[in-house]
Motif scaffolding. Structure first.
Motif, PDB file in Angstrom:
ATOM      1  N   ALA A   1       0.917  -1.158   0.132  1.00  0.00           N
ATOM      2  CA  ALA A   1       0.031  -0.050   0.134  1.00  0.00           C
ATOM      3  C   ALA A   1       0.929   1.274  -0.050  1.00  0.00           C
ATOM      4  O   ALA A   1       0.737   2.056  -0.712  1.00  0.00           O
ATOM      5  CB  ALA A   1      -0.803   0.248   1.270  1.00  0.00           C
ATOM      6  N   GLY A   2       1.899   1.215   0.704  1.00  0.00           N
ATOM      7  CA  GLY A   2       2.634   2.360   0.707  1.00  0.00           C
ATOM      8  C   GLY A   2       3.530   2.676  -0.560  1.00  0.00           C
ATOM      9  O   GLY A   2       3.483   3.714  -0.903  1.00  0.00           O
ATOM     10  N   ALA A   3       4.052   1.637  -1.167  1.00  0.00           N
ATOM     11  CA  ALA A   3       4.728   1.703  -2.473  1.00  0.00           C
ATOM     12  C   ALA A   3       3.333   2.186  -3.290  1.00  0.00           C
ATOM     13  O   ALA A   3       3.814   3.026  -4.385  1.00  0.00           O
ATOM     14  CB  ALA A   3       5.209   0.308  -2.886  1.00  0.00           C
ATOM     15  N   ALA A   4       2.300   1.652  -3.515  1.00  0.00           N
ATOM     16  CA  ALA A   4       1.321   2.133  -4.402  1.00  0.00           C
ATOM     17  C   ALA A   4       1.206   3.531  -4.298  1.00  0.00           C
ATOM     18  O   ALA A   4       0.900   4.406  -5.162  1.00  0.00           O
ATOM     19  CB  ALA A   4       0.067   1.278  -4.409  1.00  0.00           C
ATOM     20  N   ALA A   5       0.836   4.049  -2.954  1.00  0.00           N
ATOM     21  CA  ALA A   5       0.540   5.342  -2.599  1.00  0.00           C
ATOM     22  C   ALA A   5       1.726   6.282  -3.102  1.00  0.00           C
ATOM     23  O   ALA A   5       1.538   7.560  -3.656  1.00  0.00           O
ATOM     24  CB  ALA A   5       0.222   5.477  -1.392  1.00  0.00           C
ATOM     25  N   ALA A   6       2.890   5.903  -2.788  1.00  0.00           N
ATOM     26  CA  ALA A   6       4.070   6.767  -3.181  1.00  0.00           C
ATOM     27  C   ALA A   6       4.239   7.043  -4.800  1.00  0.00           C
ATOM     28  O   ALA A   6       4.585   7.946  -5.280  1.00  0.00           O
ATOM     29  CB  ALA A   6       5.411   6.166  -2.880  1.00  0.00           C
ATOM     30  N   ALA A   7       3.360   6.125  -5.621  1.00  0.00           N
ATOM     31  CA  ALA A   7       3.580   5.986  -6.932  1.00  0.00           C
ATOM     32  C   ALA A   7       2.408   6.790  -7.674  1.00  0.00           C
ATOM     33  O   ALA A   7       2.190   6.865  -8.778  1.00  0.00           O
ATOM     34  CB  ALA A   7       3.633   4.462  -7.422  1.00  0.00           C
ATOM     35  N   GLY A   8       1.390   7.334  -6.467  1.00  0.00           N
ATOM     36  CA  GLY A   8       0.229   8.015  -6.992  1.00  0.00           C
ATOM     37  C   GLY A   8      -1.100   7.419  -6.895  1.00  0.00           C
ATOM     38  O   GLY A   8      -2.152   8.080  -6.890  1.00  0.00           O
TER      39      GLY A   8
END
Length: 523
Positions: free
Chosen positions: A237-244
């Motif tokens: 979830a953190g990686a997806a959020a950081a990507a937008g």
């Protein structure tokens, strides 16, 4: 491969479990704008987290296999698994304890396991293990690219050279006899065939092809994320959020708005979110309710057995327990009959005991321990229904504790400081069909292209992901399902980036980090 509106710009993903998070990463990585809607207050879905008095309990899966599949989702957004999660290899992967008092450590290293099998059952069985390991590896490579990591549009897609290889390997025979072809010792046969229960079928009736789960568990390696399995969905979830990607937690989807053959908006209990496409990851009954239609199938769906899980936070532990301990009763065939046919609770239970604090002590207060006791149980369509479990639960808890006490966990009842009992009624309350977290069983009629399809009949821009659709149940396959759902919208990944080609036989090396269906059916 058929696609659902490849021009879709804004995609709403319903559910932030592993399937939804995988789909979100692959969609964002392909340039789509993504909104993830989740009814809970945090990501994870079945891979959730409960905190009780300083104890941290994973609510679902207890280990990670095939970490390269999780790495694919991270790489889709320009990062990697090792940058976000520290994976701790488990040695042994399991410890098997039997009713006759014998014990076997299950290693994924070939030489260590061969030596252990020879110690346990002699040189003939060690030679059989070598042959079995070779067969499991060949079986995996025959299946992965064509039958697991693929979107099916028609059963005719099965007609590839890999189908012949799978048939030549005996993949369409029965699992138990195939394992018995290599191993004579009944205890060893259990270790390499009990995994079919995850697929919802007894070893005597399961396809031998499902020995691929044993490959994942006993050959490819087993890891535990520091911080518990819940660390994986948090990191995704953190990686997806950081990507937008945008996340809307605490929002329950109540309906889908449509115009003709398109979903135009996802409506939650808080807002209306316009969209160009939607990925639905809830369990099948919830997905079908949102779609307003059930699948057209030749035969009704059959669901896997369920599980009772007893989470215990204790002031002591027992040295004979590994991170994972399989505690087998004397009964075997009768156990599967009870779980899948007669609907009785196991009279001589085989249990999975997970002591996560053996690997990560931070999951409990200092000097304390967590114990996750999983007892397979009939689902509510075969066994006791959800209303009955309110009366059954206290007695069954006592039965489990008595069984553990008799099997060497002396004083366990008095050692409990925190506990939580989860029954099929609780799974049903979460929206899981037939009160099971393991969804549709992997019978022949519910496998590969015959499993509920991830494209939705009659809608141009709706896709399904999760354990109820292709390829099926389990952390590796659910991660694949999210990728396959995303590919229905974006097209297949670039050459050289499939799960099959990514797996070189070497595990992802983790580093410390601050973030501890077929044409004949379909909705």
């Amino acid at each position: 491969m058929s696609r659902a509106v490849p021009s879709a710009d804004h995609v709403v993903v319903v559910g932030a479990g592993l399937a939804g998070l995988s789909a979100a990463c692959h969609l964002v990585g392909a340039g789509r704008r993504v909104t993830v809607v989740e009814r809970d207050d945090a990501p994870g879905g079945r891979a959730g987290r409960i905190r009780r008095g300083g104890y941290l309990f994973d609510t679902g899966p207890t280990v990670l296999t095939m970490p390269h599949l999780a790495d694919e989702a991270f790489r889709a957004v320009g990062t990697s698994l090792r940058e976000h999660v520290e994976l701790l290899p488990l040695h042994p992967a399991y410890r098997a304890r039997f009713a006759d008092g014998s014990s076997l450590d299950v290693h994924t290293d070939a030489h260590a396991m061969e030596a252990e099998v020879e110690r346990f059952a002699g040189p003939r069985e060690a030679a059989g293990y070598r042959d079995l390991r070779h067969w499991l590896t060949r079986l995996y490579h025959a299946q992965m690219r064509r039958f697991i990591d693929t979107n099916f549009d028609s059963p005719w897609q099965l007609l590839t050279p890999d189908l012949g290889r799978l048939a030549a390997l005996g993949g369409f025979g029965r699992l138990a006899p195939r394992i018995g072809h290599h191993l004579r010792d009944e205890r060893l046969r259990r270790v390499f065939s009990f995994q079919s229960l995850y697929a919802g079928v007894a070893p005597a009736r399961a396809l031998a092809a499902y020995a691929v789960i044993a490959y994942m568990d006993t050959v490819a390696g087993v890891w535990f994320p520091r911080g518990g399995m819940h660390a994986l969905p948090r990191a995704l979830a953190g990686a997806a959020a950081a990507a937008g990607a945008e996340f809307r937690y605490g929002s329950t989807v109540v309906r889908l708005e449509r115009s003709g053959q398109r979903v135009t908006a996802v409506v939650t209990d808080r807002e209306r979110i316009p969209c160009d496409a939607v990925v639905l990851t809830p369990d099948l009954p919830v997905t079908y309710r949102l779609l307003g239609r059930a699948p057209r199938r030749w035969v009704p769906l059959r669901f896997s057995p369920s599980a009772v899980v007893l989470h215990l936070g204790t002031d002591r532990t027992w040295p004979e327990l590994a991170h994972h301990t399989l505690s087998f009763g004397r009964a075997w065939e009768r156990t599967f009959d009870e779980l899948t046919r007669t609907g009785e609770l196991m009279t001589d239970p085989s249990l999975l005991i997970t002591r996560a604090t053996a690997t990560d002590p931070s999951l409990a207060p200092a000097g304390r321990h967590t114990h996750y006791v999983l007892a397979p149980a009939p689902n509510t369509a075969v066994g006791p229904d959800a209303t009955t479990w309110g009366d059954l639960a206290p007695g069954y808890r006592r039965h489990l504790l008595d069984t553990l006490e008799q099997r060497g966990l002396t004083g366990i009842g008095g050692a409990i400081e925190e506990e939580l009992l989860v029954t099929p009624a609780d799974w049903a309350a979460r929206g899981h069909a037939a009160g099971t977290p393991f969804s549709a069983a992997h019978t022949l009629a519910q496998t590969g292209p015959f499993r509920p399809r991830n494209l939705v009949r009659g809608l141009e821009n709706a896709v399904v992901a999760g354990c109820g659709t292709t390829p099926g149940v389990g952390v590796p396959t659910v991660l694949i399902s999210g990728k396959l759902a995303a590919a229905r919208i974006t097209g297949p990944p670039r050459p050289g980036h499939s799960a099959h080609s990514a797996h070189s036989g070497h595990p992802v090396r983790p580093l410390p980090s601050p973030i501890a269906g077929a044409a004949h059916d379909g909705p």
